[in-house]
Motif scaffolding. Sequence first.
Motif, PDB file in Angstrom:
ATOM      1  N   PHE A  36      23.784  13.717 -27.009  1.00  0.00           N
ATOM      2  CA  PHE A  36      22.672  13.722 -26.063  1.00  0.00           C
ATOM      3  C   PHE A  36      21.754  14.913 -26.303  1.00  0.00           C
ATOM      4  CE2 PHE A  36      21.069  15.433 -22.022  1.00  0.00           C
ATOM      5  CZ  PHE A  36      20.140  14.450 -21.762  1.00  0.00           C
TER       6      PHE A  36
ATOM      7  N   ARG B 119       6.073  19.143  -0.146  1.00  0.00           N
ATOM      8  CA  ARG B 119       7.198  18.218  -0.100  1.00  0.00           C
ATOM      9  C   ARG B 119       8.371  18.854   0.651  1.00  0.00           C
ATOM     10  NH1 ARG B 119       7.297  16.977  -5.457  1.00  0.00           N
ATOM     11  NH2 ARG B 119       5.723  15.378  -5.254  1.00  0.00           N
ATOM     12  N   THR B 226       1.150  14.422  -3.143  1.00  0.00           N
ATOM     13  CA  THR B 226       0.507  14.278  -4.450  1.00  0.00           C
ATOM     14  C   THR B 226      -0.913  13.750  -4.377  1.00  0.00           C
ATOM     15  OG1 THR B 226       1.631  12.150  -4.620  1.00  0.00           O
ATOM     16  CG2 THR B 226       2.599  13.974  -5.817  1.00  0.00           C
TER      17      THR B 226
ATOM     18  N   LEU C  67      12.059  12.433  -7.550  1.00  0.00           N
ATOM     19  CA  LEU C  67      12.016  13.406  -6.455  1.00  0.00           C
ATOM     20  C   LEU C  67      10.727  14.205  -6.510  1.00  0.00           C
ATOM     21  CD1 LEU C  67      15.701  14.638  -6.766  1.00  0.00           C
ATOM     22  CD2 LEU C  67      14.798  12.693  -5.495  1.00  0.00           C
ATOM     23  N   SER C  68       9.971  14.032  -7.601  1.00  0.00           N
ATOM     24  CA  SER C  68       8.651  14.657  -7.694  1.00  0.00           C
ATOM     25  C   SER C  68       7.693  13.624  -8.275  1.00  0.00           C
ATOM     26  CB  SER C  68       8.711  15.906  -8.576  1.00  0.00           C
ATOM     27  OG  SER C  68       9.071  15.561  -9.888  1.00  0.00           O
ATOM     28  N   GLY C  69       6.408  13.930  -8.204  1.00  0.00           N
ATOM     29  CA  GLY C  69       5.417  12.984  -8.697  1.00  0.00           C
ATOM     30  C   GLY C  69       5.045  11.952  -7.646  1.00  0.00           C
ATOM     31  N   ALA C  72       7.630   9.870  -5.475  1.00  0.00           N
ATOM     32  CA  ALA C  72       8.557  10.564  -4.587  1.00  0.00           C
ATOM     33  C   ALA C  72       8.349  10.147  -3.141  1.00  0.00           C
ATOM     34  CB  ALA C  72       8.391  12.079  -4.728  1.00  0.00           C
ATOM     35  N   VAL C  76      12.452   9.296  -2.358  1.00  0.00           N
ATOM     36  CA  VAL C  76      13.308  10.345  -1.794  1.00  0.00           C
ATOM     37  C   VAL C  76      14.172   9.799  -0.660  1.00  0.00           C
ATOM     38  CG1 VAL C  76      13.278  12.504  -0.507  1.00  0.00           C
ATOM     39  CG2 VAL C  76      11.875  12.276  -2.534  1.00  0.00           C
ATOM     40  N   LYS C  79      17.153   7.978  -1.970  1.00  0.00           N
ATOM     41  CA  LYS C  79      18.161   8.966  -2.380  1.00  0.00           C
ATOM     42  C   LYS C  79      18.926   9.463  -1.158  1.00  0.00           C
ATOM     43  CE  LYS C  79      17.925  13.244  -2.259  1.00  0.00           C
ATOM     44  NZ  LYS C  79      17.523  14.646  -2.244  1.00  0.00           N
ATOM     45  N   VAL C 104      22.759  14.426  -8.938  1.00  0.00           N
ATOM     46  CA  VAL C 104      21.392  14.000  -8.653  1.00  0.00           C
ATOM     47  C   VAL C 104      20.474  14.431  -9.786  1.00  0.00           C
ATOM     48  CG1 VAL C 104      19.484  14.158  -7.021  1.00  0.00           C
ATOM     49  CG2 VAL C 104      21.829  14.233  -6.198  1.00  0.00           C
ATOM     50  N   GLU C 105      19.638  13.517 -10.249  1.00  0.00           N
ATOM     51  CA  GLU C 105      18.631  13.852 -11.258  1.00  0.00           C
ATOM     52  C   GLU C 105      17.266  13.352 -10.787  1.00  0.00           C
ATOM     53  OE1 GLU C 105      18.687  15.622 -13.899  1.00  0.00           O
ATOM     54  OE2 GLU C 105      20.819  15.924 -14.271  1.00  0.00           O
ATOM     55  N   ASP C 106      16.224  13.987 -11.307  1.00  0.00           N
ATOM     56  CA  ASP C 106      14.853  13.656 -10.921  1.00  0.00           C
ATOM     57  C   ASP C 106      14.185  12.860 -12.034  1.00  0.00           C
ATOM     58  OD1 ASP C 106      12.298  13.542 -10.005  1.00  0.00           O
ATOM     59  OD2 ASP C 106      11.843  15.658 -10.310  1.00  0.00           O
ATOM     60  N   ALA C 108      11.092  12.000 -11.871  1.00  0.00           N
ATOM     61  CA  ALA C 108       9.759  12.593 -11.921  1.00  0.00           C
ATOM     62  C   ALA C 108       8.623  11.569 -12.074  1.00  0.00           C
ATOM     63  CB  ALA C 108       9.677  13.635 -13.027  1.00  0.00           C
ATOM     64  N   ASP C 110       8.147   9.311 -14.021  1.00  0.00           N
ATOM     65  CA  ASP C 110       7.752   9.193 -15.420  1.00  0.00           C
ATOM     66  C   ASP C 110       8.825   8.380 -16.139  1.00  0.00           C
ATOM     67  OD1 ASP C 110       6.251  10.015 -17.809  1.00  0.00           O
ATOM     68  OD2 ASP C 110       8.074  11.115 -18.275  1.00  0.00           O
ATOM     69  N   TRP C 111       8.431   7.249 -16.736  1.00  0.00           N
ATOM     70  CA  TRP C 111       9.447   6.304 -17.231  1.00  0.00           C
ATOM     71  C   TRP C 111      10.286   6.884 -18.364  1.00  0.00           C
ATOM     72  CZ3 TRP C 111       7.770   5.388 -13.011  1.00  0.00           C
ATOM     73  CH2 TRP C 111       6.548   4.805 -12.694  1.00  0.00           C
ATOM     74  N   GLU C 116      15.566   9.388 -20.271  1.00  0.00           N
ATOM     75  CA  GLU C 116      16.269  10.613 -20.689  1.00  0.00           C
ATOM     76  C   GLU C 116      17.373  10.962 -19.708  1.00  0.00           C
ATOM     77  OE1 GLU C 116      13.826  14.226 -21.085  1.00  0.00           O
ATOM     78  OE2 GLU C 116      15.586  15.313 -20.344  1.00  0.00           O
ATOM     79  N   LYS C 117      17.044  10.921 -18.412  1.00  0.00           N
ATOM     80  CA  LYS C 117      18.035  11.337 -17.414  1.00  0.00           C
ATOM     81  C   LYS C 117      19.184  10.332 -17.326  1.00  0.00           C
ATOM     82  CE  LYS C 117      15.747  14.997 -16.098  1.00  0.00           C
ATOM     83  NZ  LYS C 117      16.165  16.301 -16.614  1.00  0.00           N
ATOM     84  N   LYS C 120      21.415  11.179 -20.004  1.00  0.00           N
ATOM     85  CA  LYS C 120      22.149  12.412 -19.681  1.00  0.00           C
ATOM     86  C   LYS C 120      23.307  12.107 -18.726  1.00  0.00           C
ATOM     87  CE  LYS C 120      22.591  16.380 -17.061  1.00  0.00           C
ATOM     88  NZ  LYS C 120      22.884  16.527 -15.644  1.00  0.00           N
TER      89      LYS C 120
END
Lengths: 368, 301, 429
Positions: A36, B119, B226, C67-69, C72, C76, C79, C104-106, C108, C110-111, C116-117, C120
Amino acid sequence: MTQWMIKTGASRYGLAMWYFLAAALLLAAPLFTSDFRLNLLAKFLAFAIAAVGLDLLWGYTGILSLGHGVFFGLGGYAMAMHLKLQASGGRLPDFMDWSGLTKLPWFWMPFQSFGGAVLLGMAIPAAVALFLGFFTFRNRIRGVYFTILTQALVIISVTLITGQQAFTGGTNGITGYGQILGHSLAAPETKLALYYVTAGVLLATFVLARIVVKSRFGKVLRAIRDGENRVRFLGYDPSRYQMGVFVLSATLSGIAGMLFVLHVGIISPSMMGIVPSIEMVLWVAIGGRGTLIGAALGALLLNGAKSAFSESYPDIWLFFMGALFIVTTVFLPRGIAGLAVDGWRKARRIVRRRKEVPEHERKGYSAV
Amino acid sequence: MDVFWLQLFNGISVSSILLLIALGLAVTFGQMNVINMAHGELIMVGAYATYMTQKLFQSYLPASWFSQYFLLSIAASFAAAFLIGLLLEKTLIRFLYGRPLDSLLATWGVGLVLQQLARSIFGAPNVGVKSPSWLEGGLSVTQGLVLPYKRLFILALVAVCLLAMFLYIYRTTAGRRMRAVMQNRDMAACLGISTRRVDSLTFAIGSGLAGIAGCALTLIGPIGPTIGTYYIVDAFMVVVLGGVGKLVGTVFGALGIGMTNTLFEYWTTASLGKVLVFLCIVAFLQWKPKGFVAMRTRSLD
Amino acid sequence: MRQTGTKIKKRHMGKGLLAAVSLALVLGGCGQNEPAAGSASPAASPAAGASSGESGDGIKVGILHSLSGTMAISEVSVKDAEMMAIDEINAKGGVLGKKLIPVVEDGASDWPTFAEKARKLLSEDKVATVFGGWTSASRKAMLPVFEELNGLLWYPVQYEGLESSPNIFYTGATTNQQIVPAVSWLLENRGKKMYLLGSDYVFPRTANKIIKAQLAAEGGELAGEEYTPLGHTDYTTIISKIKAAKPDIVFNTLNGDSNVAFFKQLKDAGISAADLTTLSVSVAEEEIRGIGADVLEGHLAAWNYYQTTDTPENKTFVEAYKAKYGADRVTADPIEAGYDAVYLWAAAVEKAGSTDVAAVKEAAKELEWDAPEGKVKIDGETQHLYKTVRIGEVQADGQFKEVWSSGEPVKPDPYLKTYAWASGLSSGS
């Protein structure tokens, strides 16, 4: 700044040594990392290629583009289209099917061959850059006006690609590929090979960029950055040089985009948007504009930091990123590379106080 | 025929909103050359200030007073954004004068922090702002032509802000000082103007205008962490198209984008309309590289 | 000159040193997690699922939302609901006697970040399952990763159908559990002339394609079709077009923030729910809070769950959610679907006696559970849920009043195979 323009020969040995060390580290990385992390590192290396390209344009020529995501994305789409056609095995790609297309659009045809896709992945960003640059630089649009123009380019591309869902996959982008040139993309061997390809391309980019920077062309670029009108009065046509470096920079972004798709397995309009375009500039700024190594390291470190922060503090990692940008711009105007140079000089001064520097070490320099 | 008049009104209304979001940027970016990427987040600050004012009215004041909250919230949003702008200038922007591209990067960071702050404080989902009752409904001109009071109110608000800015810049001592500093900083300093104070005040005023925009936008749009990202690019386009440094240029820029956008959107679709508008901007800048109203200057570069 | 040369040379040396040190740092950072990640046989890592996620004292599960962008605003809360379900399960002793450990992962908004997450979570954290995603795009981005690494994803949002991955469980509605019955109901009760308005992305376009086929088959009429870019905030021109087209119904597939602008401006244009029926498929209780109940009163929405849905399970669910996150918070369909997902997975693991992906999938077949929305059942064939369809009308307090319901859970049919008119929509995959 002006000091960088003075050239007094090069310490080829020293430089070669550093390059060798960097190459050795990249070569050895797979031994230390999990699959990874290696995949992530490969992605960052692809970003570093784009950063070096952007640095040629911004750091060396003084033209700030906030639209390099577009070129990155175009390269990515070229590769993704090829992989998608391979994965569909002669049938229509899935998103075309559910968007109501019955036949492959003509402009998808050239992407059936790998060579064609790679060629177009470089040629399309180059052509777009040439078209835009041809008018823009000849009309002497510069500074902030050029920057805003590139943002308009971003909006146009993203809206178009998102809107033409049947032909481009829309917001979803293009994803779900199986193999490249007959090798499964999921196989660890393929991933390792792709990592080495990316590292190799990065090193090649470095060598190419160095040659450009060292050449007469590169000198004119820096002269344009420091005084465009003086260059014009000296009889050069700045717009040609600007066009040239813009095209080169866009092509490098396209290459980076192609490699990105191989590692990440998806390209979507979100990778072309305003935010990724600005992020690319941030890599260069924080690494140190006007130094090639700085740009590349900026891409590696900043993306590394982004991954680390967002994994450790998924709820509030934006605080850390924001603070990082603020602090580096205020306290490190020349980026990390500038900091390193200053630190090194300070260390040398202390050492030199103890012992005089032998004459043979004063051979000269080369800016990388 | 009604459709024509309605679309004309819509065009003017869209232009007025564009002008409102760009007005603050015309000050911070146009006058001071700070590429303030956090401008959108200052708009957001204004929107949240309006939300807070509404909350206070709902909790602590009699219900009959509620519909008056909006007038107070305009002042509150201006004040909130003004203070944040002042703080930003004192702690960050002052180090970045003469480095416009660096200001872009640092304010981008500021934008991220403000988004996350919103946020963390107000929660990730959008919050709702109830429009005051006296802005509900519309003015019926004919059977098919209704002009919403909110739109008319925003038009008036923009006119007032614009007038105030003109008076401030061209008719007051503070404004004259501001122009002097922006045109020739050293000379102004020699003549005894405190350039530091002028810088702070100018930036804070620009930020405050963004706050007013945020307040007005709560009437017609969403309020969330945002929302700044929706407006920032448009704001820059307006300022650049109009010509950096001239307030009247910004007015033309807003009218140009607003009218063409409405026209194209009506003729084609929203997506295609947007593409066409931005293509027009690119083409227009080729023709007039310094925007509608260029600053006359004898200096090269 | 000489002096300058020396100085500059040192700069360059400095840069070289920096290069080496930083690269070493990056690599070091990358290798940091190596002991945990490098299993006995690195080559076989994708297939090493037998005890995935189980460590000595707990079971790791992934939660992957934006959780951002811009996304969110919606994700959120999902979650939050998933975390609440995990806490509840842990309080009752966990699964297989082990506590659940959320990672927990974000994403963001963004696809590629979602991809990636997801990678991971599966290959670094070795989670037993992942709960996550909202947009179709994020699901499509994660899908290849889950199929490659043989992971398990629980996706909690209604979507456009035409998909059934062996590695995904869909706990939101597919088209025949939301859009298709809603269109039929509208044609019977509210008129024939329909205007389709959506954001310019995959879900609205696919949904509208289905609706158009259905309109043709069931005697409806298309008054117009319009898509706006994501994040579009001015709807005056669109509203002019709607006025000119004079439809009976606007079928609204706008996403997120655009709904706020559309409904506020619709009201300003003097059009109320009494003048024009609108039915939305992405406006739930939480969106109502952001738009304002006064603006939305009387408008319709189609979902499988409302906060007002009258079941004993829902009563405890709503109370627990408010107690945990604040009395002003509301529950909504995707929030409930996220909550269901955690419980369904936990039940399947208990039944299978292991967290192994194949065993859990086998155990999940035809699994039933009393969810807050009523009884749900996993369809073994498509890995979607049987869900009850409900059409609701927004009330002045921001809650829905149910005006129609299918009465019983509807079998999921993501490819609309049981509808003759849908046969030409997709060649099926």
